[in-house]
Design a protein around this motif. Structure first.
Motif: not given
Length: 92
Positions: A28-51
């Motif tokens: 859970y901490g890895a999936h919500h780490a601000p160092a790796h994710w922009q707006s980690p608490e926001t539901f954003d499926p587009e973060r997983f698209i290619k590129g």
């Protein structure tokens, strides 16, 4: 969380990990780490698209664990997701 036992003495950063220690990966901490994710608490499926995957390391997102002990049901789970999502998509 995913736990593993250290089979040899190791060091991560400046933390010593003695052989036989239990190491816990806080997924859970890895999936919500601000160092790796922009707006980690926001539901954003587009973060997983290619590129956008160039922004992450291979183990930044661990829905089924990783490495040689990855969940044996991961392919089945992905198949189930596709089957469930295909039903409403056919009605559009």
């Amino acid at each position: 969380m995913i736990d593993r036992m250290a089979v040899a003495d190791d060091q991560v950063g400046d933390i010593d990990i003695p052989r036989g220690s239990t190491v816990i990966v806080y997924v859970y901490g890895a999936h919500h780490a601000p160092a790796h994710w922009q707006s980690p608490e926001t539901f954003d499926p587009e973060r997983f698209i290619k590129g956008s995957d160039k922004l992450r390391t291979p183990f930044t997102y661990l829905p089924f664990g990783g490495g040689p002990r990855v969940c044996i049901g991961n392919h089945y789970a992905m198949l189930q997701i596709l089957m469930i999502l295909s039903e409403p998509a056919q009605k559009i």
